[in-house]
Design an enzyme around this catalytic site. Structure first.
Site, mmCIF file in Angstrom:
data_model
loop_
_atom_site.group_PDB
_atom_site.id
_atom_site.type_symbol
_atom_site.label_atom_id
_atom_site.label_comp_id
_atom_site.label_asym_id
_atom_site.label_seq_id
_atom_site.Cartn_x
_atom_site.Cartn_y
_atom_site.Cartn_z
ATOM 1 N N THR A 84 -77.693 -23.345 -72.699
ATOM 2 C CA THR A 84 -78.617 -24.658 -71.803
ATOM 3 C C THR A 84 -77.905 -24.560 -70.561
ATOM 4 O OG1 THR A 84 -79.048 -26.820 -71.661
ATOM 5 C CG2 THR A 84 -76.787 -26.416 -72.873
ATOM 6 N N TYR B 253 -73.599 -33.261 -74.892
ATOM 7 C CA TYR B 253 -74.200 -32.274 -75.245
ATOM 8 C C TYR B 253 -73.902 -30.987 -74.446
ATOM 9 C CZ TYR B 253 -78.241 -29.091 -75.208
ATOM 10 O OH TYR B 253 -79.220 -27.894 -75.267
ATOM 11 N N LYS C 84 -72.225 -27.569 -76.114
ATOM 12 C CA LYS C 84 -72.767 -26.295 -75.850
ATOM 13 C C LYS C 84 -71.934 -25.278 -74.996
ATOM 14 C CE LYS C 84 -76.415 -25.030 -76.810
ATOM 15 N NZ LYS C 84 -76.825 -24.424 -77.866
#
Length: 249
Positions: free
Chosen positions: A59, A83, A87
């Site tokens: 991402t 998040y 990641k």
């Protein structure tokens, strides 16, 4: 699962699984880490045992969004959310434990299925005459079908001479737009396709006017030149993906 994978002995493992509830992850750090970091590491270790290629979807949230130009793969990550951090930890674990890996960073993913910005905008447009959409976050909307095609394209080009092509690649849509501009395009297409009788009034708002638990990158522009040079893959054509919005209902 490890025994099953080892018995099946795939040549390629694709990991598209992720904990993507960005705001919820701020309070559910354990689950986000288990899926985005430890899960990716687990699969990478198995791929290494099998001498398999490991393809992993990551991402734009690994960056802080403070850049004024599109991010390239060598830019230093600086995630601002749980998040994004989990990641990035997943990326690091993959690079450490699996030699034959390809990490595909993408952004602003939408599709006909699941929860995403396009489906949300179409739903809200049917019930609200006026909407406020953030206009100070810029990125490249990416159609999930184009991500799948990019992965298949990469796989078709893999061979024993790929040692110099393992690593991180950026793949997202162009042109870059704000969420507000993206919403404008969605509503224009929906109106042209007779899905909306009238387009809602669309007000541009700032990130400060729409606070969220997790901080979003202000600039999520990903430079896709590297993947084009290595695999002749073009950026996602997100405008074309809006040609049949009936599929998103």
């Amino acid at each position: 699962m490890e025994n099953n994978l080892l018995a099946f002995a795939p040549d390629i493992i694709i990991n598209a699984a992720a904990y993507t509830a960005v705001d919820k992850a701020e309070q559910d750090q354990e689950s986000a880490n288990a899926i985005n970091h430890l899960g990716a590491e687990y699969l990478a270790r198995i791929a290494q045992k099998l001498n398999a290629v490991f393809i992993h979807v990551s991402t734009d949230y690994v960056f802080d969004g403070n850049s004024a130009v599109p991010y390239v793969e060598t830019d230093k990550p600086n995630p601002q959310s749980v998040y994004g951090k989990t990641k990035l930890d997943g990326e690091s674990a993959i690079a450490q434990h699996c030699t034959k890996h390809i990490i595909l960073r993408t952004a602003w993913v939408f599709a006909e299925h699941g929860n995403n910005f396009v489906k949300t905008m179409l739903r809200l447009a049917l019930s609200r005459p006026e909407l406020g959409v953030v206009a100070d976050q810029i990125g490249g909307p990416t159609y999930a079908g184009d991500i799948a095609d990019a992965i298949l394209n990469i796989i078709s080009q893999l061979n024993s001479q790929n040692e110099d092509r393992w690593g991180v690649y950026h793949f997202s849509g162009e042109p870059y737009v704000s969420w507000h501009s993206f919403a404008e395009c969605i509503f224009e297409e929906a109106f042209n396709q007779s899905l909306l009788m009238t387009q809602p009034i669309l007000n541009a708002i700032t990130t400060e006017q729409y606070p969220t638990p997790a901080k979003r990158p202000a600039y999520s522009m990903l430079d896709c030149q590297k993947i084009h040079v290595a695999f002749n893959i073009e950026p996602s054509n997100w405008r074309a993906a809006l040609n049949n919005l009936t599929l998103y209902k």
